[in-house]
Design a protein around this motif. Sequence first.
Motif, PDB file in Angstrom:
ATOM      1  N   PRO A 112       0.812  -1.229   0.000  1.00  0.00           N
ATOM      2  CA  PRO A 112       0.000   0.000   0.000  1.00  0.00           C
ATOM      3  C   PRO A 112       0.841   1.273   0.000  1.00  0.00           C
ATOM      4  CG  PRO A 112      -0.889  -1.593   1.554  1.00  0.00           C
ATOM      5  CD  PRO A 112       0.440  -2.139   1.106  1.00  0.00           C
ATOM      6  N   PHE A 113       1.962   1.272   0.696  1.00  0.00           N
ATOM      7  CA  PHE A 113       2.846   2.444   0.695  1.00  0.00           C
ATOM      8  C   PHE A 113       3.400   2.733  -0.699  1.00  0.00           C
ATOM      9  CE2 PHE A 113       4.276   2.288   5.421  1.00  0.00           C
ATOM     10  CZ  PHE A 113       3.302   3.209   5.761  1.00  0.00           C
ATOM     11  N   PHE A 114       3.793   1.656  -1.422  1.00  0.00           N
ATOM     12  CA  PHE A 114       4.526   1.824  -2.677  1.00  0.00           C
ATOM     13  C   PHE A 114       3.633   1.813  -3.919  1.00  0.00           C
ATOM     14  CE2 PHE A 114       8.264  -0.608  -0.491  1.00  0.00           C
ATOM     15  CZ  PHE A 114       8.426   0.438   0.391  1.00  0.00           C
ATOM     16  N   SER A 115       2.385   1.394  -3.766  1.00  0.00           N
ATOM     17  CA  SER A 115       1.489   1.283  -4.917  1.00  0.00           C
ATOM     18  C   SER A 115       0.967   2.647  -5.358  1.00  0.00           C
ATOM     19  CB  SER A 115       0.311   0.364  -4.586  1.00  0.00           C
ATOM     20  OG  SER A 115       0.756  -0.948  -4.328  1.00  0.00           O
ATOM     21  N   LYS A 116       0.299   2.675  -6.510  1.00  0.00           N
ATOM     22  CA  LYS A 116      -0.228   3.918  -7.060  1.00  0.00           C
ATOM     23  C   LYS A 116      -1.125   4.601  -6.041  1.00  0.00           C
ATOM     24  CE  LYS A 116      -2.119   5.816 -11.324  1.00  0.00           C
ATOM     25  NZ  LYS A 116      -0.916   6.632 -11.533  1.00  0.00           N
ATOM     26  N   GLY A 117      -0.840   5.862  -5.763  1.00  0.00           N
ATOM     27  CA  GLY A 117      -1.594   6.617  -4.781  1.00  0.00           C
ATOM     28  C   GLY A 117      -1.055   6.514  -3.372  1.00  0.00           C
ATOM     29  N   GLY A 118      -0.112   5.599  -3.151  1.00  0.00           N
ATOM     30  CA  GLY A 118       0.480   5.447  -1.823  1.00  0.00           C
ATOM     31  C   GLY A 118       1.488   6.548  -1.527  1.00  0.00           C
ATOM     32  N   LYS A 119       1.859   6.663  -0.292  1.00  0.00           N
ATOM     33  CA  LYS A 119       2.749   7.739   0.133  1.00  0.00           C
ATOM     34  C   LYS A 119       4.080   7.716  -0.609  1.00  0.00           C
ATOM     35  CE  LYS A 119       4.707   9.931   4.251  1.00  0.00           C
ATOM     36  NZ  LYS A 119       4.779   9.915   5.735  1.00  0.00           N
ATOM     37  N   TYR A 120       4.575   6.514  -0.942  1.00  0.00           N
ATOM     38  CA  TYR A 120       5.890   6.395  -1.582  1.00  0.00           C
ATOM     39  C   TYR A 120       5.778   5.867  -3.012  1.00  0.00           C
ATOM     40  CZ  TYR A 120       7.423   7.201   3.166  1.00  0.00           C
ATOM     41  OH  TYR A 120       7.620   7.754   4.411  1.00  0.00           O
ATOM     42  N   ASP A 121       4.623   6.128  -3.623  1.00  0.00           N
ATOM     43  CA  ASP A 121       4.411   5.763  -5.024  1.00  0.00           C
ATOM     44  C   ASP A 121       5.486   6.412  -5.899  1.00  0.00           C
ATOM     45  OD1 ASP A 121       3.433   5.205  -7.573  1.00  0.00           O
ATOM     46  OD2 ASP A 121       1.788   6.650  -7.435  1.00  0.00           O
ATOM     47  N   GLY A 122       6.205   5.586  -6.684  1.00  0.00           N
ATOM     48  CA  GLY A 122       7.241   6.092  -7.568  1.00  0.00           C
ATOM     49  C   GLY A 122       8.560   6.392  -6.882  1.00  0.00           C
ATOM     50  N   LYS A 123       8.633   6.179  -5.587  1.00  0.00           N
ATOM     51  CA  LYS A 123       9.847   6.502  -4.833  1.00  0.00           C
ATOM     52  C   LYS A 123      10.602   5.270  -4.337  1.00  0.00           C
ATOM     53  CE  LYS A 123       7.981  10.944  -3.284  1.00  0.00           C
ATOM     54  NZ  LYS A 123       8.922  11.774  -4.060  1.00  0.00           N
ATOM     55  N   VAL A 124       9.874   4.192  -3.993  1.00  0.00           N
ATOM     56  CA  VAL A 124      10.506   2.998  -3.434  1.00  0.00           C
ATOM     57  C   VAL A 124       9.909   1.758  -4.087  1.00  0.00           C
ATOM     58  CG1 VAL A 124      11.088   1.717  -1.328  1.00  0.00           C
ATOM     59  CG2 VAL A 124      10.700   4.194  -1.206  1.00  0.00           C
ATOM     60  N   LYS A 125      10.748   0.775  -4.346  1.00  0.00           N
ATOM     61  CA  LYS A 125      10.283  -0.539  -4.813  1.00  0.00           C
ATOM     62  C   LYS A 125      10.847  -1.606  -3.880  1.00  0.00           C
ATOM     63  CE  LYS A 125      14.011  -0.945  -8.290  1.00  0.00           C
ATOM     64  NZ  LYS A 125      14.516   0.430  -8.156  1.00  0.00           N
ATOM     65  N   ALA A 126      10.131  -2.709  -3.793  1.00  0.00           N
ATOM     66  CA  ALA A 126      10.577  -3.845  -2.992  1.00  0.00           C
ATOM     67  C   ALA A 126      10.805  -5.039  -3.907  1.00  0.00           C
ATOM     68  CB  ALA A 126       9.539  -4.196  -1.926  1.00  0.00           C
ATOM     69  N   VAL A 127      11.983  -5.637  -3.799  1.00  0.00           N
ATOM     70  CA  VAL A 127      12.352  -6.801  -4.603  1.00  0.00           C
ATOM     71  C   VAL A 127      12.426  -8.020  -3.687  1.00  0.00           C
ATOM     72  CG1 VAL A 127      14.022  -7.804  -6.203  1.00  0.00           C
ATOM     73  CG2 VAL A 127      13.728  -5.314  -6.117  1.00  0.00           C
ATOM     74  N   PHE A 128      11.681  -9.059  -4.042  1.00  0.00           N
ATOM     75  CA  PHE A 128      11.739 -10.326  -3.312  1.00  0.00           C
ATOM     76  C   PHE A 128      12.917 -11.112  -3.874  1.00  0.00           C
ATOM     77  CE2 PHE A 128       9.253 -14.631  -2.895  1.00  0.00           C
ATOM     78  CZ  PHE A 128      10.238 -15.119  -2.057  1.00  0.00           C
ATOM     79  N   ARG A 129      13.967 -11.235  -3.084  1.00  0.00           N
ATOM     80  CA  ARG A 129      15.151 -12.002  -3.473  1.00  0.00           C
ATOM     81  C   ARG A 129      15.023 -13.417  -2.904  1.00  0.00           C
ATOM     82  NH1 ARG A 129      18.201  -9.354  -7.437  1.00  0.00           N
ATOM     83  NH2 ARG A 129      18.289  -7.124  -6.958  1.00  0.00           N
ATOM     84  N   LEU A 130      15.058 -14.395  -3.777  1.00  0.00           N
ATOM     85  CA  LEU A 130      14.898 -15.782  -3.346  1.00  0.00           C
ATOM     86  C   LEU A 130      16.160 -16.258  -2.627  1.00  0.00           C
ATOM     87  CD1 LEU A 130      13.171 -17.348  -6.467  1.00  0.00           C
ATOM     88  CD2 LEU A 130      12.165 -16.087  -4.584  1.00  0.00           C
ATOM     89  N   GLN A 131      15.999 -16.602  -1.352  1.00  0.00           N
ATOM     90  CA  GLN A 131      17.138 -16.967  -0.513  1.00  0.00           C
ATOM     91  C   GLN A 131      17.068 -18.448  -0.165  1.00  0.00           C
ATOM     92  OE1 GLN A 131      19.796 -15.464   0.188  1.00  0.00           O
ATOM     93  NE2 GLN A 131      20.655 -16.392   2.024  1.00  0.00           N
ATOM     94  N   VAL A 132      17.680 -19.274  -1.006  1.00  0.00           N
ATOM     95  CA  VAL A 132      17.685 -20.714  -0.761  1.00  0.00           C
ATOM     96  C   VAL A 132      18.600 -21.023   0.418  1.00  0.00           C
ATOM     97  CG1 VAL A 132      18.239 -22.977  -1.716  1.00  0.00           C
ATOM     98  CG2 VAL A 132      17.208 -21.226  -3.180  1.00  0.00           C
ATOM     99  N   GLN A 133      18.048 -21.694   1.436  1.00  0.00           N
ATOM    100  CA  GLN A 133      18.825 -22.059   2.623  1.00  0.00           C
ATOM    101  C   GLN A 133      18.885 -23.585   2.691  1.00  0.00           C
ATOM    102  OE1 GLN A 133      18.347 -18.362   5.575  1.00  0.00           O
ATOM    103  NE2 GLN A 133      16.561 -19.676   5.573  1.00  0.00           N
ATOM    104  N   PRO A 134      20.040 -24.162   2.376  1.00  0.00           N
ATOM    105  CA  PRO A 134      20.113 -25.613   2.193  1.00  0.00           C
ATOM    106  C   PRO A 134      19.911 -26.428   3.454  1.00  0.00           C
ATOM    107  CG  PRO A 134      22.298 -24.605   1.998  1.00  0.00           C
ATOM    108  CD  PRO A 134      21.311 -23.492   2.039  1.00  0.00           C
ATOM    109  N   TRP A 135      19.926 -25.798   4.628  1.00  0.00           N
ATOM    110  CA  TRP A 135      19.641 -26.580   5.838  1.00  0.00           C
ATOM    111  C   TRP A 135      18.145 -26.902   5.932  1.00  0.00           C
ATOM    112  CZ3 TRP A 135      22.159 -21.833   5.901  1.00  0.00           C
ATOM    113  CH2 TRP A 135      21.385 -20.713   6.203  1.00  0.00           C
ATOM    114  N   HIS A 136      17.327 -26.259   5.102  1.00  0.00           N
ATOM    115  CA  HIS A 136      15.931 -26.670   4.937  1.00  0.00           C
ATOM    116  C   HIS A 136      15.875 -27.570   3.699  1.00  0.00           C
ATOM    117  CE1 HIS A 136      14.771 -23.975   8.049  1.00  0.00           C
ATOM    118  NE2 HIS A 136      14.974 -22.865   7.357  1.00  0.00           N
TER     119      HIS A 136
END
Length: 205
Positions: free
Chosen positions: A46-70
């Motif tokens: 909601p913060f980063f989406s269109k109309g949100g406070k940080y629209d056009g200012k911040v993006k969030a990237v989901f980085r896939l973190q494979v942890q081999p102990w799982h």
Amino acid sequence: MALQPSLRQLIVAGSHDAPHTLDIFLDYVCPFSAKMALTIDNVLKPFFSKGGKYDGKVKAVFRLQVQPWHATSTLTHEAGLGVLRASPENFWPFSLLLFKNQTDYFDIPASTLTPIQIREKLALLAAEIIPADAVEQVKDLLTLKGSPNGGVAVTDDLKYNIKFSRQNSIHVSPTVLWDGLVAQEISSSWGEKEWTAFLESKVLV
């Protein structure tokens, strides 16, 4: 930070050209990652989406973190990448669904299943979100083919994510980078109050 074009759907909140970046390293079978994924959906989007406070200012990237102990970490991340390729618009909804059902892929529940059975189970989970033709594509992407040790069709995408984590010395999930630097203060326990204070201190609105 860098992101190869075929993986742009890993940007799960905000516009692609936003100047500030949160790189959020999560593992599908990490309980703390699941908690942070819900926060991304409920607070950051909601913060980063269109109309949100940080629209056009911040993006969030989901980085896939494979942890081999799982034990199933590789297989669950392959499934995420399969959905990203077959039905990219449903990557984040599938990721949330997988996080919500992550206990099915914990070590003990998955210990009596073969890798093929786990991949089949993940494809069935994807079927709750993505179209039927995309489900068949996911199944194909997760099928071992070619050389005896060559992996599946999304193995190169998996390698990219793992290499990115390794070269940036990311060891555990969740880990969050703000504009390329580790933000040690960020925690999976953060809610709207903590994120509001953090973003207000970092972004000139």
